[in-house]
Structure formats: C-alpha cells, structure tokens
Scaffold this active site. Structure first.
Site, PDB file in Angstrom:
ATOM      1  N   ARG G  88       0.823  -1.203   0.000  1.00 50.57           N
ATOM      2  CA  ARG G  88       0.000   0.000   0.000  1.00 50.57           C
ATOM      3  C   ARG G  88       0.863   1.261   0.000  1.00 50.57           C
ATOM      4  O   ARG G  88       0.500   2.271  -0.596  1.00 50.57           O
ATOM      5  CB  ARG G  88      -0.952  -0.009   1.221  1.00 50.57           C
ATOM      6  N   GLU G  91       2.122   1.648  -3.403  1.00 47.03           N
ATOM      7  CA  GLU G  91       1.031   2.157  -4.233  1.00 47.03           C
ATOM      8  C   GLU G  91       0.881   3.673  -4.076  1.00 47.03           C
ATOM      9  O   GLU G  91       0.604   4.378  -5.045  1.00 47.03           O
ATOM     10  CB  GLU G  91      -0.263   1.452  -3.846  1.00 47.03           C
ATOM     11  N   SER G 114      14.513  15.305   1.925  1.00 48.94           N
ATOM     12  CA  SER G 114      15.550  14.360   2.317  1.00 48.94           C
ATOM     13  C   SER G 114      14.969  13.106   2.969  1.00 48.94           C
ATOM     14  O   SER G 114      14.024  13.187   3.758  1.00 48.94           O
ATOM     15  CB  SER G 114      16.508  15.026   3.308  1.00 48.94           C
TER      16      SER G 114
END
Lengths: 147, 147, 147, 147, 147, 147, 147, 147, 147, 147
Positions: G88, G91, G114
């Site tokens: 997830r 994704e 960063s």
C-alpha cells in the site's frame, strides 16, 4: 523436506546406479516422457508408481509420500532459459509463436491447445545428413465460449 | 520504413481480402507453416516469392524489396508471452523443458535439436472427446564436439 | 549432489595444487579452451577424460560420474554480466550485434553461425603498444530452409 | 531528429539502391566491419566520411551533421537478444564467458580485453562439411593496476 | 570455498579486531581505495600483499591463495542498488550520465574514460555549511579507432 | 508538449548551429557541467537563463516556459546503460560501490554523500601515456540522526 | 557472520521474550520508529545503545560489534513488495508520486525532501468509522543549486 | 483518445497559463493534494468539477467526459522511479517498510493501512537549519478477519 | 528461525500424518480457505488456534509463537507464477483485468474491491461435461473519496 | 491498423455516447462480462455480433472485420499491474495462490481450473457495513493424465 530434495535424490541415485530414463519408465509402467517429467518433480505419482520409485531409488517412506503430493511445477531456473538445448525450444516459441497462433486459430477458431490434456513423444529419425529429433506434441483443442 | 511496417500492411490486407494462410501458402508455393512465419516477418523470401506476395497484398516495390532482406527475428512483445495460446507453449517449455533435455541427451548425447534446420507441421486430429491439435517438430541433432 | 558442486571442488583443487588450465588441458588431451569450459561445468567428459580429471583433482567415484552427465549449461549469474572482462564481451554483442548480423547475412544469406559446431582459440599477440588478446571464433553456417 | 532516424534512412536507402555493405565500405574507405557499425549508428564519422555517406544515401545537410556526432551506442532492443543469429553470440558469452575469463587471466593476469581499442574481421571459410563463419576479434589487454 | 567466503571472513575479522581500512591499507602498502576494493573481493593481490593479509586476518593457506586469484567482480546484490549511499552514486549516473558523455566527447572525441586504467581518491573537505565528500576519479581516455 | 521535446529541439539546434557545450555555458553563465545537464532536461532554468536559451536555440515562448518547470529527471533509457562511456560509470558503481560506502562511513559515520548539494568538474589531464579524464565530484555529507 | 544474522537473532529473541518494539525503544532511549529500523538492520547503533541491545537480546560480543557497523540498507526482498501492508505504501508512491513531486516543487522549487535528515512518527487515531493510522513524515528540503 | 492525452493537455495548459496547483484546487473546490492527483490522471471528477476544469484548461466536450471516467491509475514510468524526489519516497518504503509494518501490526494487529480511504497533507515547516517538508498521511486501518 | 521454517515443518507434518486441509480446518475451527492460507504462512493465528496447530503438527513453543506473529505475506516465488494452476489465475487477471475494472466501476464508481475485508469459498460442482471448480470471491467495495 | 486501434475507438465512442457496458451487452446479446472483455479486445465476435458493434460504435467495414479476428490477448501494460483495483486481484493470486492450489488439488487431484472453459459473474451485494463486490468464477477442472 520438499519435493525438490526428493528430485535431487532421485537424480543422484540415477547417476550412481547408471539407469536410463527408458529403463525407469519401463519399471514405472508409463511412457518415458511422462516418467521423466514425474521423476524431475513435475507430475504426481500414484501409490503404486511411488512404491516402484521407492524401490528403484532407495527412498524413505516420507520421500515416497512426497511423490504422491501435487508439486509446484516449473522446471527452469530463469524465465529465459540459459541452457542451449532448452533455449532452442524457447526460440521456437519466440520466432514461430505468432505463426502457431495464426494457424491453430485458422483451423479451430478462438481457443487454445491444451498443455494439460497433452502428451508428447520424442523419437530419433535416422537421416544420412545427420539424425533428426522428431517430437510429436498432441493437445486437445479447448474453445473459448460466449456466455 | 522497416520490415514491421510491411508485416503490418500484409496482415491488414489479409483481413480486408479475407484470405486464409493456407491459400496464401498455396500461392507462395511453400508449406502453410513456413509461409505464415515469412509473412509475419520471421523469414526471408526469394525474389519470386516476394513478387507473388507483392501481387497478393498490393505492395510497393520498396516493400517488396524488404521481404527479401533477412529480418530481425522474434515475434513476441514480452519475454513471457501474455496470449493464452502462445503461453501454453511457453508452459510446455517451462514444465517439460528439463524432461526434453534429459531424453534427447539420453538418446543422442550432448548437443541440441536445431531450431534452424527445423520444420514444423500442424494438423487437426478428429477425436470424439474433442479434436486435438497435433504438432510435429523436426530438428536436426547437432552434437557438441571436443577440439 | 549436482554438477555445480563438482565444479566448485575442481576450482578449489586447481587453486590448492597451483595448476594452470593449460597444464590440465594437456593432461585431458584437448585444447585449453574446451578443457576449461568442461572443467567449469559446461561440457560433458568421456569416461577416459573423467578418469584423468578424477586423478588430477582427487574426485570421488560419484563426482567422476557427474562429469560424464550432460550439464545444464550457462556459466554466468546474471543476464547482464557484472564482471568487467565478461561485460566487455557482452558489450561487443550489444554494440556490434547488428553489424555481425548484417555482414553474415550479406555473405551467407539467412541463417546463423552455430554456437554448437563451434570452436574458439585464444592467443596472446605481442604488440609494442600493449599486447593484444586475439580470439578466433569459428562456427559452421547453418542456413534456414524453406519447406 | 536524432541519429536513429538517420540510421533508419540509411538502411532504407541501402535496400532501395541494392548496395552491399562491402561496396559501401569501399566507398567510405574503411573495413566492412567498421563501416557497417558506423552506418548502423554505433560509430562517429569524420567530415570526409560523412560527405561520402551523404552522397551515397542522399542525406540532408543536417542528417550529415548527425553522422559526425558521437552516438548513444547499443544496437539491440532487449538485454537478451531475440534474433537467433545474435542470440548465438549471447549464448557464447553465457556458456564460454567464465572460460574466456579464466584463460585471459591465466595468460595476462588481472585486467580486461578492450572493446574500444578493438577490431573485428569476419571471413567465410569454405568447408566440405558446410562453410564456416570465422571471426577474428582483437582487443588490447588493459591491466588493472594498484595505486 | 570461493572468494566470497574469504571476503566474508576478512570483514568479520576486521570488525572483531577493530581495524580501520586506512590501517589495513598502510600495512598492505597501497592506497586505502585500492586496498578496500581488494579486501572486498574486487582486486587481485600479489603474493606479498596476500601474506600481509593472511597475518592481519588469520587466514588459512588456502584462503591466502584465493586472494591471488582474479575474482569475478561486481560488489552489489542488485542492478539498481538499494543502499542509500550507493544509490546516490547510481543516481549521479542516471541524472548526469548523458551530461558526462557529452562533455567527454566534446573534449576528447569518440571513446571512453577507462574504468580499468583508473584510480580514485576520497577526501574529506571541512566546510562550515557541513563537511563535503570530495572524490577524484581519474581514468585514461581510450579513443575508438577506425580500421 | 513536454520537456523531452524541448530537449530534442535543443540538441538538434546545437548540431545545426555547431555550438559547443562550453560556448553555451558561457552564454548561460554557469559551469559547462551544470549547463549541459540543464539543456539535456535534468535541471530547472531561471527566467533569465531560459531567455538566453530561447535566443540561442530559437525556442518558442511555450518551449521557453518548459525550461523553467522542474523536470522529471533521469537521462538514461535503461536501468543498466548500454552506451560504453556511460556503462563504465555504472561499472565503477558496481565494482567500487561497496568500497566507496566503507570509506565514507569510516571517515564520516552513517549517512550519505548528497547527489543534490553536489557539483562536478570534468577536466582533461595531459599525460604522455595517453591523456586522462579527471572528474572531481563534491557532495555534502548528510548524516543519519537518531530521534 | 553478517548484520542479517544479527537481525534474525534479534527478531527471534523478541518473539521468544514477548517484548514489544515500544518497550525495546524505551530501553534503547530513542523513538519507537528509529529503534525498530535499527533493530531490523537499517541503522547504526552507538556503543551504549548496542550494549543495551546486547543485554536485551543476549547477543555475543561480536554480534554487538556488528550493530555499530553501518549496514547495507534496504529491508525488502523484491523491488515491488508483495506484502499487502508494505505494498500500500508502494502504491501511494505509484499513484501519488507525481502529485507529491508537483506540490513540493510548487512550494520549494527544484530539489528533494531528504530521506536522510528525516523522521517519522506513527500514531493511532481513534475514529468511530474505524481507527486510522496517521503517519507524519518530516524531511529537510534540499535545493538543487547552480554552479 | 485516452486519459493520458487529456493529462498531457492539462499540464501544457497549466504551463502556458502560469497557474499553480493551489489556484486550480481553489477553483475545483478540493484540497491541493487531491486536485493535483486528479489533474494528473489519477482520480475521477464529478460533472461539476469537470466543467470547472473544462473552463480552466479550454478542454473539448469529449476531453471533459474523459475526466469523469475512472482512469487506469499509476503515475510513474518505471517500477523503481528515476526522478530523485520521487525516488526518496521509494527509498523510504525500501528502508523503513519493514519498520512501518512492525509498528502498525504492534498497534493494530494484522491488517493494512488503506491507500483508498486515505488522505494526504503536505506542508512547509520553517526551520532555521533549512525548511522542512512535512507530510501527514492518514489511512483507515483495515483488519484481516477470520472466516 | 522464521515463519517460512514453521510453514515448511507444517507442510511436512501434514504429509507424514496424511491429514487433509479440511480436517485441519475443522480442528482449527475456521473455513478451509482461511485455515489453509494461515498454515501456509499468510495469516496470523490467535493463541487458541496456535495451540491447536501446535498439537496437530507437534510444534515447539517457539514455533507456536511464530504463528501468532503477523507474517510477511506473498506465497509465490516469482512475479509471474510458473505453476500451471496458479498461472491460470494470473491469466484471468491479465485477460479479464480491464473487464473487471470496467464493470466494478460501472456499478460502484471509483474505488476498489478489498483484498483484506475479503473471503473466498471454493466448491466442486458436478457436471456431466466434466466437473467444475466454482470459486466465490467476496470483497467489500471501498470508494475513493475527495477531500 | 490492428485490434488495439479498434478497441481505442470503441472505448472513445462509448464515452461520447454515454453508453454503459450493460446496455452494450444487451444489444450484443451476451453477458456483460463476456461483452466487456470482447469490446476491450480480448474475445472474438461472430459476424452478427460484429455487425451490432459496427452500428453501435459507427465502425468502418475494416474495423468490423478486425472484431472477427482472434486477437493477441492480454489487457495489462505491465506484469505487475499498477492500477489499485486490478492490483488487488493480483494480490489475491500472490497471497492466496498457494491456498487455492492446495484446496483444488485436495478436492480434484492434479490438474488445473480452466481459464478457457470459464465464465465469470460480477454482482453487487448490499451490506449495511458497506456494499460488497461478489464475483463467481467457474472453470472446468482439467486433470493431468498419465500416458
């Protein structure tokens, strides 16, 4: 323990006992093509076939049980095979794949040639220009249907 | 311009003119297997074969020339094919590849079955349980030699 | 046990005994190119060659048997090699591959240069600007045929 | 516009004008191996060589300029080539790569065979068992140094 | 046994003995850059250097021999590195690669910067905005030649 | 329209107008390294720099705007570059990557060398054994912190 | 021995001793986020932190030393993660990656957030429609600079 | 026509008209995070939102319809992103993925943090050591259940 | 020790004891689908379920603890599965994936079918043309929301 | 012209004419599942079905012919899908694949569930906790046979 370890043991035993696949197939009672695939971990044996294998390769009872479990199939270490003999078959799929697709569809319509209801026969054909490997593949045609 | 564009044009013309590969092969004068592979951009035509193709598909002179140039071969868009019919052939290589290797080596020793000095014949076999696709592959055995 | 383990043992023995491939080849009775490939697990030995190897590397009987079995070929761990020396060969295929294809087809027509009926000879050429590695590759031309 | 488009135009012009790479090389004044690589977009031409190419292939002034710019090299569409002729070369790297590495190191120590200070010569060798493709590769040995 | 196992042993010994690479380099008598690469299995040691390493890391005679064999190079487990420090270098190649290519060709013409006749120097530069890592890479330019 | 099309147009214009990157950099008013990266689509220009580029390469107003938009960076077509010059840099990362990591950590502790607060300088060093490419890379060290 | 083996041992000890990451973090004296990453082999411990870990997980002295060595980072076995929870997050990068890029650039200009000067805080938020996972990521903005 | 072409047109229009994502979001009436994702082809617009977009970007009626069709999501061209800003997020998943997994499971048990019932908020935090990017991710926890 | 080793032990014990998954599920007290997934290392057991498993498979206390830890999920060794049965499911995703997406969106709007709040039921359906495998998949629809 | 272009035209026409897949299926006279797959280029239409499609989408005669040609199947752009809805199905194969395999083999023995003699039915199930997507997959079991 898993099926790969049983395969590894069978292959080593075959080397040590100097058996051929044809001899093993005769003992198992099936074609040499099916028998080799089964011994290399791609097929499931009946209890009777497994018992014969147990005797041939001096397997333990647990190893014999594993031969009767449906294996996770696929016998090659990489998606594109590196071994020259097996690569030539991959090359046939690469070069002639679209041709095979066109000709089967032209004859049968939309569907596939089964790789499950399938058999294979490998023969040597003597030829003065160099002997040939002849392979007959036979698979049931399975049509796509509308619903 | 390249060979792919000629292939694209031939395939489109075949659809428009409702020709079969078998009819095209008869006009070209070769087997339907070789002819289909050639029309799909995998083989090189002679001047005479190309002239027949020019007439059949209404190609320009330059397109006809391209049919006589050795193409960059390989007819599939991905290393592992997504089309179900072609995938079944890849699956045969994956599942039976080690079996084919073992049996050819047992019969012939170390070497390969050629994919160049090679021919293929695809036939329909009527079967009450569902017709079968029978494919005969024949390749010269090429031994590795020591030197 | 498999062939890789025999290869590993041979390589370790060669290091311990401080042998060169040229010396091993002389004992095996073949070229240094073929012999090295065979010892690295890419070729199949005859019984006689395997017996020599058994003596040279203090192999067991089973290990000696494995040398006579056709191996699963392919000597590199990744599709694109990371070792700089081997990569330079891959780069030659990448940069000059289309050139090699064009020139062989121009001379011979459609077909391939065999990697099976093939031999290789590696020589040092003294040169005041830095010595050169000269490699002669020789493969039979195999033509595609129509059918 | 980029170099690939110039390459595409040169290849098409070569087909239309029915020139061979050997004839083109003679006009350019270099070996057929280097010339073919250059025309296929792998090498940089001098102003004089580019002018000859302009005349041969009827290039525009801008296309002629592109031939004098160092190209992004690499002539194959996939890491593992699908074309059978070029694949055989990849197979040689795969099967014999570790052998080549061992033998060059045995003779020269640690380092590489250059693919830059490099030349190649492709010849046909008549042979009653079937003509052979002979390829001579010559690369300067470059040693690794300590510092 | 192979070189990786010797590398693994050296790294573990270095941790246990709390040595720095700079100290090891001083004992080996080469730069810290070359020495570290050699100890990590990327370079070949002379007999004298290997003897020093044997003493430093308490290696066996066979392990010491392995340090004198040319290794299969490549120190990363994946084509795109996952370690953030090493990835930043890969990113430099990805983002600035075409820039580096353009500027070297503009200055030198077609050719490469050697990664073999090559040296590297890593220094700390104090800076009030945060110290900097300065790396000097120096490689011989190798021109492509026509032939 | 996207940035790649602007890059393509700039490169073509540079070829047509026979400018060097050094000359362009002088006009833009930055180092030749930064300017080349910017022109190749890896950096963002100020309005003033973009106006200079517009004049130099005869860009449209919209193209000039694109130069001021932060681009999607990454200048290579494949994860492992095929061009020999750029590959040598990838090889340095592959062979020396673990060495660079060890030495920077030994000096600075855990962290990275920035590829953002970063600059590069490419110089030619005359050398009787063949001129050398010297590249100075300078990146701020960024430490990992606990929290 | 390497860091992975120490990680493996820590994870097994944590299971056997039924500790939570939060408890371990309290003992180590850092946030639960940093501590978990460190125990999973992604961060470097100080001597004092390592001594606490040694006590908690009954590590040997050598294992404790390894915790103080900068590790090769990257905690996932495949480039695209298979675990649903971790996927997830992948994704989110895939679907929202270009959005994140646009919005950060709109606010800050060209540069990056960063992942080194970075911290993370994971909290549970009670919600009648189902509790929520709230994650705060905070990274310093690092601008690209011209030079 | 497909959604990508509409995205391309929107992005180009935004550049030409010098709008910011924040301004567009205000017009659309949603957060800048959701709006940017929607405009970049990752979300589906209502008829009213699409009408606003039509006006803002001068879209045709058909293009406006496409904005209301659920798109094929995924905004990055490669599995491992090459753009440095987006890569840093991928690196967070790679380095901290196993940490995030452990901590969410410790707090919530087996399940996932939803990437669908999900929102994101990106803020600038002024900081004398350099401003920070703060990102709040909030996803509903979805537990695995037994059945 | 990790979860994979516990899975391996369970599978081996199941073979030795000749249990079926249906029998194991009855003992665990859940469906055969969930139970099999859990035993194959994809789900987390409660203390009570784990105790039953401990008894069934003669697990140690530590192995029993591992069953209660959330595992790293994903049960296949390659992204594209090689086993023919599992590949057919991958083929369904490949061939029908866009169809499934269109139809769910047409019925529900933008969102997904959950693979977490999900259950599965596999049944045999007798059929004179050959028995059928019927699989019912049920997942909660989760809508994307604007914010 | 190829089938993809016809698919693209159909999808665009569907958007313009605001038809649903269910309405199109009713006109074609097949289920919405089969019809959608066919319109998305995965199935072959009869002449009568194609004529209906021609009328619905205002196709040319040649485009109508293409609908009757067996297509190259596979509807996803990448091996691992990026779209969240389709990915959830891939995740089901990844997480539950080994479970599905075990349970089908336990019930039926060695063989596969056909993806050709296959049908699918997608239904909405109202549920107070959120509606559910219910999918029934039905495929003929095909047993492996010995020979």
């Amino acid at each position: 323990m898993d099926r790969n370890q049983v395969t590894q043991k069978i292959v080593t035993a075959k080397v040590s006992k100097k058996m051929t696949w044809a001899q093993i197939a005769e003992r198992i009672g099936q074609s040499k093509e099916w028998t080799t695939a089964a011994m290399l971990g791609q097929m499931t044996l009946t209890a009777k076939q497994a018992a014969t294998a147990q005797e041939l390769f001096e397997l333990t009872d647990e190893e014999t049980l594993w031969l009767q479990i449906v294996p996770y199939k696929g016998s090659l270490p990489t998606p594109v095979p590196t071994d020259p003999l097996i690569y030539r078959w991959y090359e046939i799929v690469s070069v002639y794949g679209s041709t095979i697709k066109e000709l089967i569809h032209e004859e049968f319509g939309d569907g596939i040639m089964s790789a499950i209801d399938f058999k294979m026969d490998i023969q040597r054909q003597a030829d003065p220009n160099g002997d040939r490997v002849n392979v007959m593949l036979s698979g049931k045609f399975l049509p796509y249907k509308t619903y």
